[in-house]
Design a protein around this motif. Structure first.
Motif, mmCIF file in Angstrom:
data_model
loop_
_atom_site.group_PDB
_atom_site.id
_atom_site.type_symbol
_atom_site.label_atom_id
_atom_site.label_comp_id
_atom_site.label_asym_id
_atom_site.label_seq_id
_atom_site.Cartn_x
_atom_site.Cartn_y
_atom_site.Cartn_z
ATOM 1 N N GLN A 8 4.348 -5.015 -14.605
ATOM 2 C CA GLN A 8 4.200 -5.238 -13.012
ATOM 3 C C GLN A 8 4.929 -4.501 -12.126
ATOM 4 N N VAL A 9 4.493 -3.715 -11.332
ATOM 5 C CA VAL A 9 5.692 -3.043 -10.419
ATOM 6 C C VAL A 9 5.003 -3.108 -8.704
ATOM 7 N N ASP A 10 5.747 -3.230 -7.612
ATOM 8 C CA ASP A 10 5.447 -3.468 -6.302
ATOM 9 C C ASP A 10 5.032 -2.461 -6.037
ATOM 10 N N VAL A 11 4.440 -1.532 -5.389
ATOM 11 C CA VAL A 11 4.241 0.065 -4.833
ATOM 12 C C VAL A 11 4.438 -0.125 -3.385
ATOM 13 N N PHE A 12 5.496 1.016 -2.641
ATOM 14 C CA PHE A 12 5.290 1.435 -1.088
ATOM 15 C C PHE A 12 5.437 -0.165 -0.577
ATOM 16 N N GLY A 13 6.589 -1.145 -1.224
ATOM 17 C CA GLY A 13 7.181 -2.740 -0.190
ATOM 18 C C GLY A 13 8.502 -1.949 0.395
ATOM 19 N N THR A 14 8.631 -2.987 1.327
ATOM 20 C CA THR A 14 9.693 -2.792 1.988
ATOM 21 C C THR A 14 10.957 -3.741 2.067
ATOM 22 N N GLY A 15 10.098 -4.412 0.387
ATOM 23 C CA GLY A 15 10.885 -5.667 0.047
ATOM 24 C C GLY A 15 10.833 -6.641 -1.145
ATOM 25 N N PRO A 16 10.894 -7.233 -1.987
ATOM 26 C CA PRO A 16 10.475 -7.951 -2.453
ATOM 27 C C PRO A 16 8.941 -8.123 -2.240
ATOM 28 N N LEU A 17 8.066 -8.104 -3.469
ATOM 29 C CA LEU A 17 6.950 -8.834 -2.871
ATOM 30 C C LEU A 17 5.878 -8.270 -1.922
ATOM 31 N N SER A 18 6.544 -7.230 -1.162
ATOM 32 C CA SER A 18 6.366 -6.484 -0.161
ATOM 33 C C SER A 18 4.801 -6.074 0.182
ATOM 34 N N GLY A 19 4.427 -4.904 -1.290
ATOM 35 C CA GLY A 19 3.802 -3.796 -1.101
ATOM 36 C C GLY A 19 2.472 -4.024 -2.332
ATOM 37 N N ASN A 20 2.144 -3.143 -3.031
ATOM 38 C CA ASN A 20 1.296 -3.414 -3.563
ATOM 39 C C ASN A 20 1.052 -4.122 -4.976
ATOM 40 N N PRO A 21 0.862 -4.811 -6.060
ATOM 41 C CA PRO A 21 1.128 -4.406 -6.756
ATOM 42 C C PRO A 21 0.530 -3.663 -7.515
ATOM 43 N N LEU A 22 0.989 -3.847 -8.760
ATOM 44 C CA LEU A 22 0.073 -2.726 -9.590
ATOM 45 C C LEU A 22 0.139 -2.895 -11.829
ATOM 46 N N ALA A 23 -0.336 -3.202 -12.039
ATOM 47 C CA ALA A 23 -0.756 -3.451 -14.039
ATOM 48 C C ALA A 23 -0.261 -2.145 -14.213
ATOM 49 N N SER A 46 -6.323 -5.039 -7.163
ATOM 50 C CA SER A 46 -7.262 -3.758 -7.322
ATOM 51 C C SER A 46 -6.963 -2.457 -7.848
ATOM 52 N N GLU A 47 -5.449 -2.373 -8.633
ATOM 53 C CA GLU A 47 -5.287 -1.257 -9.664
ATOM 54 C C GLU A 47 -4.503 -2.082 -10.971
ATOM 55 N N THR A 48 -4.994 -1.063 -12.212
ATOM 56 C CA THR A 48 -4.317 -1.822 -13.306
ATOM 57 C C THR A 48 -4.912 -0.547 -13.829
ATOM 58 N N VAL A 49 -3.463 0.324 -14.914
ATOM 59 C CA VAL A 49 -3.674 1.659 -15.805
ATOM 60 C C VAL A 49 -2.986 1.305 -16.668
ATOM 61 N N PHE A 50 -3.476 2.993 -17.337
ATOM 62 C CA PHE A 50 -3.107 2.771 -18.917
ATOM 63 C C PHE A 50 -2.447 4.192 -19.450
ATOM 64 N N LEU A 51 -1.256 3.607 -19.927
ATOM 65 C CA LEU A 51 -0.319 5.451 -19.606
ATOM 66 C C LEU A 51 -0.723 5.124 -21.538
ATOM 67 N N LEU A 52 -1.122 7.066 -21.463
ATOM 68 C CA LEU A 52 -1.420 7.341 -22.447
ATOM 69 C C LEU A 52 -0.994 8.500 -22.753
ATOM 70 N N PRO A 53 -0.970 9.131 -24.133
ATOM 71 C CA PRO A 53 -0.552 10.468 -24.291
ATOM 72 C C PRO A 53 -1.704 11.870 -23.431
ATOM 73 N N ALA A 54 -0.564 12.942 -22.781
ATOM 74 C CA ALA A 54 -1.015 13.339 -22.094
ATOM 75 C C ALA A 54 -2.156 14.568 -23.163
ATOM 76 N N THR A 55 -3.193 14.992 -22.942
ATOM 77 C CA THR A 55 -4.145 16.010 -23.506
ATOM 78 C C THR A 55 -3.501 17.204 -22.935
ATOM 79 N N SER A 56 -3.234 17.510 -21.538
ATOM 80 C CA SER A 56 -2.563 19.031 -21.164
ATOM 81 C C SER A 56 -1.010 19.546 -21.043
ATOM 82 N N PRO A 57 -1.262 20.277 -21.401
ATOM 83 C CA PRO A 57 0.562 20.366 -22.207
ATOM 84 C C PRO A 57 1.664 20.782 -21.231
#
Length: 283
Positions: A8-23, A46-57
Motif C-alpha cells: 500500500q503506497v501513498d501517492v502525491f503526498g507531501t509527508g506521511p499519510l498526506s496523499g492518496n492511498p493505493l492498494a 479510490s483505486e486498487t491495482v493488480f500487477l500482471l505480466p505485460a502483453t505488449s513487447p
C-alpha cells in the motif's frame, strides 16, 4: 486461497499519510476479474491495482485498475503508485529512467527520478464543449452560476471527466457539492491562487477538487487523471502556463501536491510516492 505480495503506497503526498492511498497486489495473474473487483470493494480505496505480466513487447508490466464499483482503463495516481510498487519489488525497466506501463487505454510512459515519478498524460478520449443540460446540472449540484465559471470542457482520458475552471482557488475550496445531484458525473474543478498569496509564496499555483460519487468515492483526495485532463485542455488554450503546481485534498484532510509540465507537446503529471505498508494478502 492463494497468497499474493501486497503493497500500500501513498501517492502525491507531501509527508506521511498526506496523499492518496493505493492498494497494489503483485503477480496477480491467478485472480479472476470478479476476485479483483471484490478485493477493491473490500479495500474501499479510490483505486486498487493488480500487477500482471505485460502483453505488449514494449511495456514493462501490465496493470488493471479497480474502484470499489468498477474497472477503469486508466487512472493517474494508480499509474505512479503501480510503477513505484513494481520498482520497489525488484522490477527492472528496459530503459533506466523510464517505465512503460500497459493499461486499458494502451501504454503510459513514466519518468523516474530519485524524488518523484511523472506520467505522460494520454490523449483525451473526449473533449469539447459540455452540453447545456449537463452543465446546468453540474452548476446546480455545485451551487454555482454561469458567472462563476471561466470555462468548461470534456477532459475524458479513461475516467469521463468534465472540467471546470473557476476564478479563484478559494471558490474551489468553498464548494459544497450535492453528491446525489451529481450522480454518475465525474467533475473536476480548478482555480488559481492570487499572485502574492501565501500559497503562491509556498509554491502552490492552483487548487483542484475532483468529485466522483458514481464510482463510490464522493471526493477523491488527489487525482492524476483529472489534473492530466485539465492540463491537456487548459495549457493549449492558453489558460494555464506550461509549468505549474497544484494542491489537492485540502477539504478532505489530505495535502497532495502535483507538478504539471508541458514539454514538447506532451503533458507530464508528477509527484512523490512512498511505501506505507508491505506484506501479503490471501485471496
Amino acid at each position: 486461497m492463494t497468497t499474493y505480495r501486497f503493497t500500500q503506497v501513498d501517492v502525491f503526498g507531501t509527508g506521511p499519510l498526506s496523499g492518496n492511498p493505493l492498494a497494489v497486489v503483485h503477480d496477480a495473474h491467478g485472480l479472476t476479474s470478479e476476485q479483483m473487483q471484490a478485493f477493491a470493494r473490500w479495500t474501499n480505496l479510490s483505486e486498487t491495482v493488480f500487477l500482471l505480466p505485460a502483453t505488449s513487447p514494449d511495456a514493462d508490466y501490465r496493470v488493471r485498475i479497480f474502484t470499489p464499483l468498477e474497472e477503469l482503463p486508466f487512472a493517474g495516481h494508480p499509474t505512479l503508485g503501480s510503477a513505484h510498487a513494481w520498482l520497489t519489488a525488484g522490477g527492472s525497466p528496459r530503459h533506466s529512467s523510464v517505465v512503460v506501463q500497459e493499461c486499458g487505454i494502451g501504454e503510459i510512459p513514466i519518468r523516474v527520478s530519485p524524488e518523484s515519478l511523472a506520467f505522460c498524460a494520454p490523449p483525451l478520449s473526449r473533449s469539447g464543449a459540455v452540453d447545456r443540460g449537463t452543465l446546468e446540472r453540474i452548476l446546480d449540484a455545485l451551487s454555482l452560476t454561469s458567472r462563476d465559471v471561466v470555462g468548461s470542457n470534456w477532459i475524458a482520458n479513461g475516467p469521463n471527466w468534465i472540467g471546470l475552471l473557476l476564478h479563484s482557488a478559494q471558490a474551489v475550496l468553498d464548494l459544497r457539492p450535492d453528491f446525489d445531484a451529481l450522480g454518475d458525473l465525474e467533475v473536476a474543478v480548478i482555480g488559481p491562487y492570487a499572485k502574492g498569496s501565501a500559497e503562491r509564496r509556498a509554491g502552490i499555483d492552483y487548487e483542484l477538487r475532483a468529485f466522483v460519487p458514481g464510482v463510490g468515492i464522493n471526493e477523491d483526495p488527489v487525482t492524476g487523471s483529472a489534473n492530466a485532463g485539465m492540463a491537456s485542455w487548459l495549457i493549449p488554450a492558453g489558460k494555464l502556463p506550461p509549468k505549474y503546481s497544484v494542491r489537492q485534498g485540502t477539504v478532505v484532510g489530505s495535502d497532495g501536491r502535483l507538478r504539471v509540465e508541458c514539454a514538447q507537446g506532451q503533458m507530464w503529471v508528477g509527484g512523490a510516492v512512498r511505501t506505507v505498508t508491505s506484506g501479503t494478502v490471501e485471496l
